[in-house]
Every structure is written in structure tokens, then in C-alpha cells.
Design a protein around this motif. Structure first.
Motif, PDB file in Angstrom:
ATOM      1  N   VAL A  97       8.292  -6.755 -20.655  1.00 54.79           N
ATOM      2  CA  VAL A  97       6.986  -5.910 -20.135  1.00 54.79           C
ATOM      3  C   VAL A  97       7.522  -4.554 -20.045  1.00 54.79           C
ATOM      4  O   VAL A  97       6.796  -3.442 -20.393  1.00 54.79           O
ATOM      5  N   THR A  98       8.863  -4.231 -19.898  1.00 53.43           N
ATOM      6  CA  THR A  98       9.282  -2.624 -19.876  1.00 53.43           C
ATOM      7  C   THR A  98       8.904  -2.140 -21.219  1.00 53.43           C
ATOM      8  O   THR A  98       8.071  -0.920 -21.381  1.00 53.43           O
ATOM      9  N   VAL A  99       9.231  -2.700 -22.298  1.00 53.34           N
ATOM     10  CA  VAL A  99       9.239  -2.082 -23.569  1.00 53.34           C
ATOM     11  C   VAL A  99       7.770  -2.359 -24.044  1.00 53.34           C
ATOM     12  O   VAL A  99       7.441  -1.329 -24.563  1.00 53.34           O
ATOM     13  N   PHE A 100       7.088  -3.266 -23.665  1.00 52.60           N
ATOM     14  CA  PHE A 100       5.586  -3.604 -23.799  1.00 52.60           C
ATOM     15  C   PHE A 100       5.047  -2.350 -23.373  1.00 52.60           C
ATOM     16  O   PHE A 100       4.123  -1.418 -24.108  1.00 52.60           O
ATOM     17  N   GLY A 101       5.176  -1.887 -22.277  1.00 58.93           N
ATOM     18  CA  GLY A 101       4.489  -0.647 -21.657  1.00 58.93           C
ATOM     19  C   GLY A 101       4.824   0.538 -22.350  1.00 58.93           C
ATOM     20  O   GLY A 101       4.230   1.280 -22.761  1.00 58.93           O
ATOM     21  N   THR A 110       0.279   6.152 -15.848  1.00 61.69           N
ATOM     22  CA  THR A 110      -0.840   4.854 -15.460  1.00 61.69           C
ATOM     23  C   THR A 110      -0.063   3.414 -15.930  1.00 61.69           C
ATOM     24  O   THR A 110       0.338   2.741 -15.098  1.00 61.69           O
ATOM     25  N   ILE A 111       0.535   3.724 -17.254  1.00 59.16           N
ATOM     26  CA  ILE A 111       0.999   2.367 -17.853  1.00 59.16           C
ATOM     27  C   ILE A 111       2.300   1.855 -16.994  1.00 59.16           C
ATOM     28  O   ILE A 111       2.449   0.784 -16.793  1.00 59.16           O
ATOM     29  N   ASN A 112       3.132   3.149 -16.790  1.00 57.49           N
ATOM     30  CA  ASN A 112       4.378   2.738 -16.031  1.00 57.49           C
ATOM     31  C   ASN A 112       4.115   2.267 -14.432  1.00 57.49           C
ATOM     32  O   ASN A 112       4.755   1.413 -14.097  1.00 57.49           O
ATOM     33  N   LEU A 113       3.313   2.701 -13.913  1.00 61.99           N
ATOM     34  CA  LEU A 113       2.598   2.260 -12.562  1.00 61.99           C
ATOM     35  C   LEU A 113       2.110   0.846 -12.832  1.00 61.99           C
ATOM     36  O   LEU A 113       2.680  -0.241 -12.087  1.00 61.99           O
ATOM     37  N   VAL A 114       1.387   0.429 -13.698  1.00 68.64           N
ATOM     38  CA  VAL A 114       1.304  -0.952 -14.010  1.00 68.64           C
ATOM     39  C   VAL A 114       2.221  -1.851 -14.116  1.00 68.64           C
ATOM     40  O   VAL A 114       2.467  -2.796 -13.452  1.00 68.64           O
ATOM     41  N   VAL A 115       3.314  -1.209 -15.081  1.00 65.05           N
ATOM     42  CA  VAL A 115       4.517  -1.999 -15.266  1.00 65.05           C
ATOM     43  C   VAL A 115       5.382  -2.230 -14.265  1.00 65.05           C
ATOM     44  O   VAL A 115       5.760  -3.612 -13.726  1.00 65.05           O
ATOM     45  N   ASP A 116       5.336  -1.328 -13.295  1.00 62.62           N
ATOM     46  CA  ASP A 116       6.065  -1.534 -11.950  1.00 62.62           C
ATOM     47  C   ASP A 116       5.529  -2.581 -11.194  1.00 62.62           C
ATOM     48  O   ASP A 116       6.174  -3.308 -10.387  1.00 62.62           O
ATOM     49  N   LEU A 117       4.143  -2.583 -11.021  1.00 60.67           N
ATOM     50  CA  LEU A 117       3.350  -3.572 -10.310  1.00 60.67           C
ATOM     51  C   LEU A 117       3.633  -5.230 -10.845  1.00 60.67           C
ATOM     52  O   LEU A 117       3.761  -5.951 -10.122  1.00 60.67           O
ATOM     53  N   VAL A 118       3.476  -5.134 -12.262  1.00 60.81           N
ATOM     54  CA  VAL A 118       3.949  -6.447 -12.782  1.00 60.81           C
ATOM     55  C   VAL A 118       5.554  -6.897 -12.337  1.00 60.81           C
ATOM     56  O   VAL A 118       5.682  -7.973 -12.427  1.00 60.81           O
ATOM     57  N   TYR A 119       6.304  -5.845 -12.427  1.00 63.46           N
ATOM     58  CA  TYR A 119       7.629  -6.422 -11.930  1.00 63.46           C
ATOM     59  C   TYR A 119       7.662  -7.334 -10.730  1.00 63.46           C
ATOM     60  O   TYR A 119       8.447  -7.931 -10.743  1.00 63.46           O
ATOM     61  N   GLY A 120       6.841  -6.435  -9.640  1.00 68.92           N
ATOM     62  CA  GLY A 120       6.833  -7.067  -8.439  1.00 68.92           C
ATOM     63  C   GLY A 120       6.462  -8.438  -8.473  1.00 68.92           C
ATOM     64  O   GLY A 120       6.912  -9.443  -7.866  1.00 68.92           O
ATOM     65  N   GLN A 121       5.382  -8.781  -9.422  1.00 67.10           N
ATOM     66  CA  GLN A 121       4.899 -10.262  -9.619  1.00 67.10           C
ATOM     67  C   GLN A 121       5.799 -10.944 -10.239  1.00 67.10           C
ATOM     68  O   GLN A 121       6.041 -12.095  -9.947  1.00 67.10           O
ATOM     69  N   ILE A 159       0.982  -1.135  -0.051  1.00 72.88           N
ATOM     70  CA  ILE A 159       0.066   0.075  -0.062  1.00 72.88           C
ATOM     71  C   ILE A 159       0.924   1.347  -0.085  1.00 72.88           C
ATOM     72  O   ILE A 159       0.712   2.174  -0.750  1.00 72.88           O
ATOM     73  N   GLY A 160       1.982   1.134   0.862  1.00 69.73           N
ATOM     74  CA  GLY A 160       2.949   2.421   0.758  1.00 69.73           C
ATOM     75  C   GLY A 160       3.474   2.422  -0.350  1.00 69.73           C
ATOM     76  O   GLY A 160       3.756   3.719  -0.906  1.00 69.73           O
ATOM     77  N   PHE A 161       3.924   1.656  -1.063  1.00 73.17           N
ATOM     78  CA  PHE A 161       4.677   1.768  -2.423  1.00 73.17           C
ATOM     79  C   PHE A 161       3.428   2.437  -3.370  1.00 73.17           C
ATOM     80  O   PHE A 161       3.828   3.229  -4.176  1.00 73.17           O
ATOM     81  N   LEU A 162       2.198   1.824  -3.252  1.00 73.31           N
ATOM     82  CA  LEU A 162       1.136   2.301  -4.227  1.00 73.31           C
ATOM     83  C   LEU A 162       0.917   3.965  -3.947  1.00 73.31           C
ATOM     84  O   LEU A 162       0.902   4.424  -4.709  1.00 73.31           O
ATOM     85  N   ILE A 163       0.820   4.201  -2.889  1.00 73.59           N
ATOM     86  CA  ILE A 163       0.621   5.632  -2.411  1.00 73.59           C
ATOM     87  C   ILE A 163       1.910   6.644  -2.867  1.00 73.59           C
ATOM     88  O   ILE A 163       1.548   7.490  -3.327  1.00 73.59           O
ATOM     89  N   GLN A 164       2.917   5.972  -2.412  1.00 72.38           N
ATOM     90  CA  GLN A 164       4.159   6.748  -3.057  1.00 72.38           C
ATOM     91  C   GLN A 164       4.105   6.912  -4.526  1.00 72.38           C
ATOM     92  O   GLN A 164       4.470   8.004  -5.087  1.00 72.38           O
ATOM     93  N   ARG A 165       3.806   5.768  -5.329  1.00 69.84           N
ATOM     94  CA  ARG A 165       3.873   6.038  -6.649  1.00 69.84           C
ATOM     95  C   ARG A 165       2.785   6.965  -7.145  1.00 69.84           C
ATOM     96  O   ARG A 165       2.900   7.823  -8.087  1.00 69.84           O
TER      97      ARG A 165
END
Lengths: 340, 324
Positions: free
Chosen positions: B247-251, B302-313, B2-8
């Protein structure tokens, strides 16, 4: 202890390069018995790792096995189809690698990786596979194995990771495990723990180990048998204690003389002069000749393997060291098996 | 997490704010839109009246603050040309572009990643060399030229597919889509393929490079030593490891396709956002330009945020860092 599980006979592995083909392994033969630890010792480039990979058929182009046989319980691994060989790998002969930081997949959980290894050979459910993985982790002395299954490799220490790798190799109770310098990247204290664990596993489970290392101290504390490799050949083999106490080959003697723990502090360490020749520039005759203090013109001819002590020992040398000429036997025999 | 999301999210808001300032000042610097908007024959009094009506007589900071205040209430102003609220105008064009960009990304991914994996798995095979040749063509041949060739071949010579425009749309969940009819799909096929070519070449190369690197890693060797079948070595051990750069380049590519599909949209007369922004730039339709650029910023963030979340996965090592 006479039942041979792995017999390597005249193994030769060549690499094709732009400058021509060279043999990284050139006619290597040795036997491994049930529950035995065989140390395969040599400098970098001596062909000891290539020997290990060749046994499992993991040589990739431009490398190619060009001769010899690898008999695992009587079955020639080199004659098997790729798919049959794959069924042997992991199930009856397994391997552990040098760097535990690199051998586990960083993005998969330990449990996922080990379960995949179980299911590569046995049709069991995921839950059963995980249960077996957990048991194997317990066997190698990992505390709370259940939790470790859910961990990622980066959450474990180097020693833990190497234990995981060994546990993975043990999953199918193979007859032989090839271990390629598995403790080189670890702290000395962790190394000691792993060596003790391996010794115990070999004694209790009957799994044999081929322990590839450049470290004679490791061999002296762990191995039953030792094979010393130089320039793609085994130059000396025999019971570890005997070889270390009284080496026959001048190269073995040179290696032993440069082990720091066998010397007084402050004493100047003897060295083997020069360095191992690149495979393309191996001299005619005995490859060790240019560095050998005992070399004569006779050494321009390829030496033939000579056996001693009722075939228990062998050396590839025109001028082997006589047992009484060997250096100080009393100090080495105490060091040889003190850690086991 | 959650902290990560708020920060982003806070970072994202800051980026959008800074971009709004840059965009607004930049567009302001282009010049007075009144000269373009009104009849050159209009008299001075009418000019003055209009300038006052649009607020162009105010100093820049005041204009910006007014704009910012309106933006926060969701009001981006009215298009000078269409006489419509800008936001409505852009959002009415968004589904067409989104549909085109998504289709192009799907084509590029579904073809590019398997081809790249094969080319990396068997780098010396003839088929792999052909694939690599294709990928070089993919991102070195200009998009507009390929587009024209496609139209000539498939629309004019063969007559299989329409040469341009968007097919009939249906409303699904309040969004106009055209992919659920044959007619719509036939209109989409050529522009989507055209737009996919560059990304296809890129994804092939990325997948191949990742494949070659990971296949030579120790853990692949270890997996083989365990007797895993090749299918599992690649599917289980390799795929997840090569997906981070993909995923990076895709985003990034998805974002830029959405924002700058203009060449393809123009050639195939696709009624998307790209055409809208080009038309607006031609006539200095300031509200549309500003709102569009800010929308692009929001999309990228937004796309970069999603990409960062996918990285974590994908990579547990990133996950722990993000949580700490």
C-alpha cells in the motif's frame, strides 16, 4: 494407562546442506499414552524440535524425513498423502510453539484466527466456530473469553497469548499436542500457571502432551515420562521421577547436576564440559564420548539401547550408571513432582 | 480517530503552505517571464507597462502575499499563454491523466500482486524465475523505449491499436471519461500498459519479498499446524501482512504517476497534465507551473493521508497508536 496414542518408531530426519546431508534426528523411538505428558529434553541442536515438527509433517526443504514411522492411534502419519496429513494436523495431533509473541497473527483478531482453525476441519457456521473458540478459551482459564475473541494479539500479555495458542490447539480435542518449549519465553510465575493448567488438561481431557524443553525443572514438575535427547538420539528414557532420581546415562546425570534449584545457594554448579557437537562433526561411536567422564575405548563403537526395570527404562550407553552409584536420590525425588 | 484526522489535516495544510512558498520563490528565481512573453521588438514603454500590469515590479514578498491571497480564494491567476484561468486549464486536463494513471495502477496491481505472491510462494520454480526476470525488465528498461516498441508492434506492424491520442469521451458526473467505449479503451490500452510496466516490476518484487518473509514466520507455521489448507494460510494469514509495504508503494507510485506521466503522455500524445506542464515550462508560463506544482503537493498529501488511514485498517497496532 497402557493405551498408546502416539508411537514414534525409528524416526530419522535429514537436512541437505552444501557440505552434505546430516541427520538432525537419527532413529528416535518413544511411545505416548493417553493423558500422559512426555518430556523431550535436550540442549539446543539435540534434535528435539525437529522431532516435534517431523511428527506433524511440518519439515520444510532442505529438511526431509528419511526413515521411521509415526503411528497416531495405529495410523502411520508419514505414509499419508499431504492432504490427508493436513486433515490430521490440528484435528488429531496439534502443536504449540515457543514464542507466543510470534505464533499468533498480529493483524487478525483472536476470534478470526481460532474460527479459521475450527473451520479448517469442521463445516460449521462462523457463529458456531466462534462459540467453540470461546469455550476453548474458557477451558484454558482465560477470563471473559467473549471479549478476548475481539482482541488482537498485541492487546494480550505473553502468558495470555500462550493460553490462546493452547486453546487453539485444543479446539478439535486432539489425541496429542506437541508443545515446543511453550513456556521458555514466559515469566516463571506465568510458566507455573501454564504448567499446572496443562497438567490439569492432560488429566481431565485425556489429551497427551509431548513437552519439548531444555529445562529439567519443567520436566520434573510436569512430565510422567521423560526422553533425554543428545545429538539426534534419545540417550535415556523412563518415568520422569525415576530418571531424575537416578539417571543411568552420564549425560542425564550431567544435565541434572547443573540444575541450579537442586543445589545449595553459593555452591559451585557442576557443568557438562564442552558443548554439543555440530551435526556435521559428530564423533564416531557414542556422540557423547568426548564430553563423557566414563568414556573408554569401548565407546568408539555405537552403543546399543539397553533396557532396565522391565523395559520401563532405557539408556544408550556402554557404561551406564548403576542405580546405587547415582547421586543423592532423596533430595531429587521431593523436587520431582512438588509443583503438580 | 477524529483527533488523528484533524492532526493530519493541519500537517497537510502546513506542508501545502511551505511548498507554495518554495515553489513560488523557485519559479521567481528562474527569471522574468516578460522577456519570453513579448515580442523582442516591443519598445521599452510597452515592456514597462506590461511589467506593471502583471505586478512584476513589486518586491518578492508582496508578489507572494498577493498570490497567496488569491490562491485562498481559489484564484491561481491566468495562463500567460492560453489566456484562461489556470485552475480551469489544469482541471480540464486532470481527468485524462487520472484515467491513464488509474488504469496503469490497476494493470500493475491486478497482474503484479498475484505474480509476486506466486514467485514468493514457490521461489525455486521455473515460473517464478521467469516472473522475476520480467520484473527486472519492467523497471530497468526505459519507459520511452518500451513505448516506442509498443507503438511499432501494435500500432504499425499489427495495426491492432491506435498509436496515440485519446478516444471519444463521455461526461459522467461532470468528468470526461473515455473508458466506456471500445474506441476509448483501445486508445488507452497502450499508454496504460506502458505506464504500468515499471510499477508492475516493483509490485512483483514487493509482493515476493513480503511473501517469502511472512511464509517463514511462526504464525504461518502455527496455521499449518492447525491444518489450515494452503489457500487459507495464504489468503487469510499472509495477504494482510504483506499489504502494508504494498500500500505504501502503491500510494507513492500513484502520486508520481499522476504528476509525472509526462514521458508516456508525450509519446502517445495523451492530452493530460504532463504535456501541459512541459509546454508551460518551455514558455515560462509561471501561473501554470506554480499552480501545477501546488496541485501535485495537494495530491501527494491526500494520497498519503489515505494510505495512513488504510494502514490503520490493515494493522491494528498502528490503529491504537493513531488513536492515542
Amino acid at each position: 494407562m497402557s493405551d498408546v496414542v502416539l508411537s514414534v518408531q525409528g524416526l530419522a530426519t535429514a537436512f541437505a546442506t552444501r557440505a552434505g546431508s546430516f541427520k538432525a534426528v537419527d532413529g528416535v523411538s518413544f511411545d505416548v499414552r493417553r493423558g500422559e505428558v512426555v518430556g523431550l529434553v535436550g540442549e539446543s541442536g539435540s534434535g528435539k524440535s525437529v522431532t516435534g515438527y517431523s511428527i506433524l509433517g511440518l519439515i520444510e526443504p532442505p529438511g526431509q524425513i528419511v526413515g521411521g514411522r509415526v503411528l497416531l492411534e495405529g495410523e502411520d502419519l508419514l505414509a499419508l498423502s499431504p492432504d490427508k496429513l493436513r486433515r490430521m494436523r490440528g484435528a488429531r495431533v496439534a502443536m504449540v510453539f515457543q514464542d507466543p509473541m510470534m505464533t499468533l497473527n498480529p493483524v487478525l483478531k483472536i476470534g478470526t484466527q481460532m474460527a479459521a482453525a475450527v473451520r479448517a476441519h469442521d463445516r460449521v457456521s462462523k457463529a458456531q466456530a466462534l462459540a467453540r473458540a470461546r469455550d476453548a478459551l474458557g477451558t484454558v482459564g482465560i477470563p471473559s473469553p467473549e471479549e478476548r475473541l475481539d482482541a488482537y494479539p498485541h492487546q494480550l500479555s505473553g502468558g495470555m497469548r500462550q493460553r490462546v495458542a493452547i486453546a487453539t490447539a485444543l479446539l478439535h480435542s486432539p489425541s496429542v499436542i506437541i508443545a515446543d518449549e511453550p513456556t521458555t519465553a514466559l515469566d516463571v510465575s506465568i510458566q507455573g500457571q501454564i504448567l499446572a493448567e496443562v497438567r490439569r488438561l492432560a488429566d481431565e481431557t485425556g489429551t497427551a502432551f509431548v513437552w519439548i524443553t531444555h529445562d529439567l525443572a519443567v520436566v520434573s514438575s510436569l512430565a510422567d515420562e521423560v526422553c533425554v535427547m543428545y545429538a539426534g538420539r534419545i540417550v535415556e528414557r523412563g518415568p520422569a521421577e525415576a530418571v531424575i532420581a537416578s539417571p543411568r546415562h552420564p549425560y542425564t546425570q550431567g544435565l541434572l547436576a547443573s540444575v541450579p534449584s537442586l543445589h545449595e545457594p553459593g555452591e559451585r554448579l557442576p557443568q557438562v564440559p564442552g558443548s554439543a557437537p555440530p551435526p556435521m562433526e559428530r564423533p564416531e561411536g557414542c556422540a557423547f564420548r568426548p564430553r563423557c567422564p566414563r568414556a573408554t575405548d569401548a565407546c568408539l563403537v555405537d552403543p546399543v539401547i539397553q533396557t532396565y526395570d522391565g523395559e520401563r527404562r532405557a539408556a544408550l550407553c556402554h557404561h551406564p550408571i548403576e542405580p546405587d552409584a547415582a547421586w543423592n536420590t532423596s533430595s531429587t525425588s521431593t523436587a520431582s513432582r512438588s509443583a503438580s | 480517530m477524529i483527533g488523528f484526522l484533524i492532526q493530519r489535516l493541519l500537517q497537510a495544510i502546513a506542508v501545502v503552505f511551505v511548498m507554495s512558498l518554495i515553489v513560488f520563490v523557485g519559479v521567481y528565481a528562474i527569471g522574468n517571464p516578460i522577456d519570453v512573453l513579448i515580442d523582442p521588438a516591443a519598445d521599452q514603454a510597452l515592456r514597462e507597462a506590461l511589467i506593471r500590469q502583471y505586478g512584476f515590479d513589486q518586491p518578492l514578498p508582496v508578489q507572494y502575499l498577493t498570490f497567496l491571497g488569491n490562491m485562498l480564494t481559489g484564484d491561481f491567476g491566468q495562463s500567460f499563454v492560453y489566456r484562461l484561468p489556470v485552475l480551469d486549464l489544469i482541471l480540464s486536463r486532470l481527468p485524462a491523466t487520472l484515467e491513464l494513471a488509474l488504469s496503469a495502477m490497476v494493470i500493475a496491481t491486478v497482474l503484479g500482486i498475484p505474480l509476486g505472491i506466486w514467485a514468493g510462494y514457490k521461489p525455486d520454480a521455473v515460473s517464478s524465475k521467469l516472473i522475476m526476470g520480467l520484473s527486472v525488465l519492467g523497471f530497468s528498461v526505459p519507459t520511452f523505449w518500451v513505448g516506442l516498441l509498443l507503438i511499432m508492434l501494435f500500432a504499425i506492424e499489427l495495426g491492432w491499436l491506435p498509436s496515440g491520442g485519446r478516444g471519444p469521451t463521455q461526461e459522467i458526473l461532470g468528468v470526461d471519461v473515455s473508458i466506456f467505449s471500445w474506441e476509448g479503451l483501445s486508445h488507452l490500452a497502450l499508454p496504460a500498459f506502458n505506464l504500468a510496466l515499471f510499477k508492475l516490476g516493483l509490485l512483483i518484487r514487493l509482493a515476493r519479498a513480503g511473501m517469502i518473509e511472512v511464509m517463514s514466520s511462526d504464525f504461518v507455521r502455527f496455521a499449518r499446524a492447525q491444518g489450515l489448507p494452503e489457500r487459507q494460510v495464504v489468503g487469510l494469514h499472509v495477504l494482510k501482512n504483506i499489504s502494508i509495504p504494498i500500500v505504501t508503494v502503491f500510494g507513492l507510485e500513484f502520486g508520481s504517476t499522476l504528476a509525472f506521466a509526462v514521458v508516456t503522455e508525450t509519446i502517445f500524445t495523451w492530452p493530460g497534465m504532463g504535456k501541459l506542464i512541459i509546454d508551460s515550462i518551455m514558455v515560462l508560463d509561471r501561473p501554470v507551473m506554480v499552480a501545477y506544482l501546488i496541485l501535485v503537493v495537494v495530491l501527494f498529501v491526500t494520497i498519503n493521508l489515505v494510505v495512513d488511514l488504510v494502514y490503520g485498517q490493515l494493522d491494528p497496532r498502528i490503529r491504537t497508536k493513531g488513536a492515542a
